[in-house]
Design an enzyme around this catalytic site. Structure first.
Site, PDB file in Angstrom:
ATOM      1  N   ASP A   1     -37.795  22.674  19.767  1.00  0.00           N
ATOM      2  CA  ASP A   1     -39.025  22.722  18.696  1.00  0.00           C
ATOM      3  C   ASP A   1     -39.238  23.851  18.435  1.00  0.00           C
ATOM      4  OD1 ASP A   1     -40.536  22.164  16.648  1.00  0.00           O
ATOM      5  OD2 ASP A   1     -41.522  20.537  18.347  1.00  0.00           O
TER       6      ASP A   1
ATOM      7  N   ASN B   1     -35.492  24.505   1.087  1.00  0.00           N
ATOM      8  CA  ASN B   1     -34.910  23.807   0.328  1.00  0.00           C
ATOM      9  C   ASN B   1     -35.551  25.166  -1.170  1.00  0.00           C
ATOM     10  OD1 ASN B   1     -36.528  22.661  -1.307  1.00  0.00           O
ATOM     11  ND2 ASN B   1     -36.688  21.316   0.117  1.00  0.00           N
TER      12      ASN B   1
ATOM     13  N   VAL C   1     -35.753  20.910   9.281  1.00  0.00           N
ATOM     14  CA  VAL C   1     -36.918  22.328   9.355  1.00  0.00           C
ATOM     15  C   VAL C   1     -37.860  22.509   8.820  1.00  0.00           C
ATOM     16  CG1 VAL C   1     -36.751  24.503  10.555  1.00  0.00           C
ATOM     17  CG2 VAL C   1     -35.087  22.872  11.732  1.00  0.00           C
ATOM     18  N   ASP C   2     -37.443  22.638   7.316  1.00  0.00           N
ATOM     19  CA  ASP C   2     -38.485  22.182   6.729  1.00  0.00           C
ATOM     20  C   ASP C   2     -39.853  21.669   6.669  1.00  0.00           C
ATOM     21  OD1 ASP C   2     -39.470  23.666   4.531  1.00  0.00           O
ATOM     22  OD2 ASP C   2     -38.209  22.685   2.939  1.00  0.00           O
TER      23      ASP C   2
ATOM     24  N   GLY D   1     -27.822  20.635   9.300  1.00  0.00           N
ATOM     25  CA  GLY D   1     -28.610  20.148   9.414  1.00  0.00           C
ATOM     26  C   GLY D   1     -27.856  18.608   7.727  1.00  0.00           C
TER      27      GLY D   1
ATOM     28  N   TYR E   1     -27.301  20.060   5.353  1.00  0.00           N
ATOM     29  CA  TYR E   1     -25.813  20.411   4.679  1.00  0.00           C
ATOM     30  C   TYR E   1     -25.361  20.789   5.344  1.00  0.00           C
ATOM     31  CZ  TYR E   1     -30.764  22.681   1.438  1.00  0.00           C
ATOM     32  OH  TYR E   1     -31.393  22.968   0.406  1.00  0.00           O
TER      33      TYR E   1
END
Length: 177
Positions: free
Chosen positions: A11, A25, A34-35, A125, A127
């Site tokens: 993580d 983004n 992740v964001d 991910g 994208y």
């Protein structure tokens, strides 16, 4: 000075480093993957700085391939370097934009004086960038980018990502010939 490249499965929000790179983004206002994890664990200070960036320099959002830093909030890091990866396309080669995410993140890390940086697998991910190709681009880019960062740590979320990066790393470690 040599930069050490390490791979870790786990993580990214649990890493103790100077800078954690966020696969953000363009809105800089949080999202999934992740964001979302970085914003949740780091707390409201990160979002507050992101909102200030949107109100000043990045009114239209952070462009793909660029990077900008904020506080790390409650993360065990000094900074979060936000970078916007490209969405994968079979019709258009966007690998230069993906490479730019890593170069720009290292440039920002150098400006901050960061010595240790943790990267996720940017764009793999939602994208949909193919993992093996993303690993090849990421490792090739950080190896060829001059930096004062002493350790670049790729923090891979699952077995599939870790194995793809391990393969790409071992291929890059082999002497040419």
């Amino acid at each position: 000075m040599t930069t050490t490249i390490t791979l870790v499965q786990g993580d990214i929000t649990r890493q103790s480093v100077d800078a954690i790179v966020n696969a953000a983004n363009s809105s800089l206002l949080g999202g999934g993957g992740v964001d979302g994890a970085i914003h949740r664990r780091g707390g409201p200070a990160i979002l507050e700085e992101c909102r200030k960036l949107r109100a000043s320099r990045y009114g239209r959002g952070l462009p793909t391939g660029r990077a900008v830093a904020t506080t790390a909030g409650r993360l065990d890091a000094r900074w979060v370097v936000h970078t916007v990866g490209p969405v994968y396309s079979e019709q258009e080669d966007r690998s230069d934009l993906l490479a730019s995410c890593y170069r720009e993140s290292l440039r920002v890390a150098d400006e901050l004086g960061a010595r240790t940086v943790a990267f996720p697998a940017v764009s793999t991910g939602v994208y949909r960038w193919p993992m093996a190709d993303a690993a090849r681009i990421a490792l090739g880019t950080v190896r060829s980018t001059p930096t004062s960062v002493e350790e670049i740590r790729f923090v891979l979320f699952d077995d599939r990502a870790y194995e793809a990066f391990a393969r790409a790393k071992s291929e890059g470690d082999e002497p040419a010939g």
